[in-house]
Design a protein around this motif. Structure first.
Motif, mmCIF file in Angstrom:
data_model
loop_
_atom_site.group_PDB
_atom_site.id
_atom_site.type_symbol
_atom_site.label_atom_id
_atom_site.label_comp_id
_atom_site.label_asym_id
_atom_site.label_seq_id
_atom_site.Cartn_x
_atom_site.Cartn_y
_atom_site.Cartn_z
ATOM 1 N N PRO A 103 34.867 43.776 52.885
ATOM 2 C CA PRO A 103 36.332 43.816 52.825
ATOM 3 C C PRO A 103 36.906 42.606 52.090
ATOM 4 O O PRO A 103 36.418 41.479 52.234
ATOM 5 C CB PRO A 103 36.736 43.828 54.306
ATOM 6 C CG PRO A 103 35.579 44.482 55.002
ATOM 7 C CD PRO A 103 34.357 43.997 54.263
ATOM 8 N N ILE A 104 37.941 42.841 51.306
ATOM 9 C CA ILE A 104 38.544 41.814 50.460
ATOM 10 C C ILE A 104 39.682 41.140 51.220
ATOM 11 O O ILE A 104 40.597 41.808 51.711
ATOM 12 C CB ILE A 104 39.058 42.438 49.153
ATOM 13 C CG1 ILE A 104 37.871 42.975 48.340
ATOM 14 C CG2 ILE A 104 39.859 41.426 48.337
ATOM 15 C CD1 ILE A 104 38.279 43.828 47.157
ATOM 16 N N ARG A 105 39.625 39.836 51.290
ATOM 17 C CA ARG A 105 40.639 39.066 52.000
ATOM 18 C C ARG A 105 41.494 38.289 51.006
ATOM 19 O O ARG A 105 40.989 37.756 50.018
ATOM 20 C CB ARG A 105 39.978 38.086 52.978
ATOM 21 C CG ARG A 105 39.168 38.755 54.079
ATOM 22 C CD ARG A 105 38.573 37.723 55.000
ATOM 23 N NE ARG A 105 37.628 36.851 54.303
ATOM 24 C CZ ARG A 105 36.952 35.865 54.892
ATOM 25 N NH1 ARG A 105 37.148 35.605 56.167
ATOM 26 N NH2 ARG A 105 36.113 35.122 54.190
ATOM 27 N N ASN A 149 49.301 41.636 33.081
ATOM 28 C CA ASN A 149 47.975 41.389 33.638
ATOM 29 C C ASN A 149 47.769 42.236 34.881
ATOM 30 O O ASN A 149 48.629 42.288 35.760
ATOM 31 C CB ASN A 149 47.795 39.917 33.990
ATOM 32 C CG ASN A 149 47.754 39.024 32.772
ATOM 33 O OD1 ASN A 149 48.782 38.504 32.353
ATOM 34 N ND2 ASN A 149 46.576 38.837 32.211
ATOM 35 N N ILE A 150 46.609 42.885 34.942
ATOM 36 C CA ILE A 150 46.178 43.621 36.136
ATOM 37 C C ILE A 150 44.859 43.008 36.588
ATOM 38 O O ILE A 150 43.932 42.866 35.786
ATOM 39 C CB ILE A 150 45.953 45.116 35.829
ATOM 40 C CG1 ILE A 150 47.196 45.764 35.199
ATOM 41 C CG2 ILE A 150 45.512 45.853 37.093
ATOM 42 C CD1 ILE A 150 48.334 46.003 36.131
ATOM 43 N N ILE A 151 44.773 42.622 37.840
ATOM 44 C CA ILE A 151 43.524 42.110 38.402
ATOM 45 C C ILE A 151 42.938 43.184 39.308
ATOM 46 O O ILE A 151 43.616 43.693 40.201
ATOM 47 C CB ILE A 151 43.752 40.811 39.195
ATOM 48 C CG1 ILE A 151 44.235 39.690 38.257
ATOM 49 C CG2 ILE A 151 42.467 40.380 39.911
ATOM 50 C CD1 ILE A 151 44.627 38.420 38.985
ATOM 51 N N ILE A 152 41.689 43.540 39.053
ATOM 52 C CA ILE A 152 40.983 44.489 39.914
ATOM 53 C C ILE A 152 39.726 43.796 40.441
ATOM 54 O O ILE A 152 38.974 43.192 39.677
ATOM 55 C CB ILE A 152 40.613 45.788 39.174
ATOM 56 C CG1 ILE A 152 41.877 46.485 38.650
ATOM 57 C CG2 ILE A 152 39.839 46.725 40.096
ATOM 58 C CD1 ILE A 152 41.613 47.803 37.942
ATOM 59 N N TYR A 165 34.481 48.382 48.381
ATOM 60 C CA TYR A 165 35.810 47.819 48.648
ATOM 61 C C TYR A 165 36.444 47.391 47.327
ATOM 62 O O TYR A 165 35.842 46.639 46.550
ATOM 63 C CB TYR A 165 35.713 46.623 49.599
ATOM 64 C CG TYR A 165 35.144 46.981 50.940
ATOM 65 C CD1 TYR A 165 35.944 47.552 51.926
ATOM 66 C CD2 TYR A 165 33.794 46.778 51.223
ATOM 67 C CE1 TYR A 165 35.416 47.896 53.170
ATOM 68 C CE2 TYR A 165 33.263 47.126 52.459
ATOM 69 C CZ TYR A 165 34.075 47.689 53.423
ATOM 70 O OH TYR A 165 33.546 48.034 54.645
ATOM 71 N N ILE A 166 37.660 47.863 47.091
ATOM 72 C CA ILE A 166 38.361 47.583 45.837
ATOM 73 C C ILE A 166 39.828 47.305 46.134
ATOM 74 O O ILE A 166 40.438 47.982 46.967
ATOM 75 C CB ILE A 166 38.258 48.766 44.854
ATOM 76 C CG1 ILE A 166 36.800 49.098 44.545
ATOM 77 C CG2 ILE A 166 38.995 48.453 43.550
ATOM 78 C CD1 ILE A 166 36.640 50.331 43.674
#
Length: 246
Positions: A221-223, A212-215, A196-197
């Motif tokens: 699953p990402i909430r 800024n990019i946040i990964i 999950y990304i």
């Protein structure tokens, strides 16, 4: 601008200074800055507990939304210790390659943590027990960007092995939200270790603007809640190449 400290020599220049304006906001701020324009941390002198920048606020929300009762966090890249200081009641271990950054954070930014290890973050992480951490945070930069050995498939596999089954890796990167070859490659490489990304960016006037990019990569699953992401919005990234150590 009132300089408090400046270091130079063989290492990249590091400056600490006080200013009454930061990105258009009036107030009293203390700034840690690398190599000219790269600000690594800022303290609101009137409200020291305030998290000044959007990207750590967004990372904090992703942590709280994903696992509200987390306990153990490994951080690569200290800066002024903003997130670790915000979660002072949690168990953080931080790796910082530059001893001068640690010294300045203690002298000028009120950092009192005794859990900072000076050294390469990947090497230190390799020595940690498997399945120990709820989160691994990556916020490390050189003049050339995030070090390659911290964005390779081998590093991501290492990070996954040090996280528990519910754990996640959250990265603060710099890049463009569209057609950024490196950002797309990091996203694709991460997918080899995490099922999950999600990726997030601050809106800007042009898609070519560096921001800024946040990964985030996770085993589940990402909430998150959009209104709690400090202005970051989810973005879709194209398929990229896989980054390897060699």
């Amino acid at each position: 601008m009132q300089p408090l400290n400046r270091t130079a020599g063989n290492e990249p220049e590091i400056q600490v200074y006080d200013t009454t304006e930061l990105y258009g906001e009036k107030g009293r701020f203390r700034v840690l800055q690398f190599s000219g324009d790269a600000i690594q941390g800022a303290l609101d002198l009137d409200r020291p507990r305030r998290v000044v920048f959007e990207y750590p606020r967004a990372m904090i929300h992703l942590m709280e939304a994903g696992e509200p009762f987390f306990e153990d966090v490994f951080v690569i890249g200290h800066g002024i210790g903003t997130i670790a200081g915000y979660f002072a009641e949690k168990r953080f271990k931080t790796a910082e390659v530059n001893a001068e950054v640690v010294r300045l954070s203690r002298q000028h930014f009120g950092c009192s943590q005794d859990n900072i290890i000076v050294g390469d973050g990947r090497s230190i992480l390799e020595g940690e027990p498997d399945s120990r951490y709820d989160y691994i945070l990556l916020d490390a930069f050189t003049a050339d960007g995030t070090p390659r050995h911290l964005i390779s498939s081998e590093f991501f596999a290492l990070a996954r092995s040090k996280l528990n089954s519910r754990g996640s890796l959250i990265m603060n990167l710099m890049g463009r939200s569209e057609k950024d070859r490196l950002i797309c490659a990091i996203h694709t490489t991460l997918s080899g270790s995490f099922p999950y990304i999600k990726a997030f960016a601050l809106p800007s006037e042009g898609t070519a603007d560096i921001r800024n990019i946040i990964i985030m990569g996770s085993g589940r699953p990402i909430r998150c809640q959009a209104r709690q992401l400090a202005g970051f919005v989810e973005i879709a990234l194209e398929q990229g190449h896989v980054i390897r150590d060699q």
